[in-house]
Design a protein around this motif. Sequence first.
Motif: not given
Length: 390
Positions: A58-65
Amino acid sequence: MSFFPFVRSKQKSVAELPRLAKEILPRLEGSAPSRQNEEIAKLLSQMKSVLQGTQETETSPELVFTLVNAIIQEDLLLNLARNVHKLPFEGRKDTQVIFSFLLRYKHPNTLADEPIALAHIVNERPEIIIALCRGYDRRESALCCGAVLREALKHDAIVATLLYDDPRTGSDGGLRNLSTVNPDVPQTGKGVFWRFFDWIDKGAFEVSADAFTTFRDILTKHKELVSQYLAVNFDLFFGYYNSVLVQSSSYVTKRQSIKLLGEILLDRPNYQVMTTYVDQGEHLKMCMNLLKDERKMVQYEGFHVFKVFVANPHKSFVIQKILWNNKERLLKFLPGFLADRTDDGQFNDEKDFLIRQIENMPPLPADPPATTAQHMARGGPGLTAAAAVN
């Protein structure tokens, strides 16, 4: 406690991806297999996976940002837009995904009204939109850049950036900031928007088709912005439109352009544009010639522009004169026009309406009456949706 150092390490490696990609892009020599192409394809795939996730992760909001900010800080979007034609096929597909994601991405913990990347493009890097448009210069980049453009053009600010790109509005030959634009000043015709006429008319089939789709979105999905633009740049725009697109040697381009012309004229926000267009005799003559085209669908689309001239209750003197001089010929021609469309009730009702309008035309006055523009200035009514036989 050991989890947090791992996240920081992961963020650092993610933040490096745009820098590494930016360093490779200038070394690309084309889309043929090479070590550089393998490297850039791998980096783009990794960035896509961070933004979208995979079937396994799944995506990581921290890594996406972190990645979104790194892409913007490294100016990767501009570099990708300028070099997308050099990317391998999978790299172009991943570039499209990355662009589309960034154009929609808003940080979940902020109250920002617009995506981070959108604000960056409009305020700092309008060149990105211009570079994406110039993707139509090459078959390799046309479809990827077109798809990204249509995603970006959902926003009025991006449409304005494209429309008001003009050599005189920026020190580097293009638009620098929308705040510098005076929409009441006509364009020179040298900005990127005006290149669409050539891309549509002279491009390879797939380039032409995609460019027309983008062109149509620009003109039909941002009505208030475009109606003002067309009114100010009326002569320049319709000079190109009629001579390049409506008169195109390509059947597909010709037919689509005539159909779009009818949609533009009958769209209520374009009322001022419509009244100006149907006041001019050369436009009516062009439409009457379309009725005689050997291809039935060109005739059909031309009819839907011709009807606007005939149904206009406030015809200019020159329009009345052309119709009056051709009255007998039109009354002989129209009853048998596209007679095989027996199942098209609306078309036949409209044709009967136009025949009655021409039959009931009064004789020409000795002196030309007030023009539509003068009539409008006095507050008189114009062509309504009902009168236009929409």
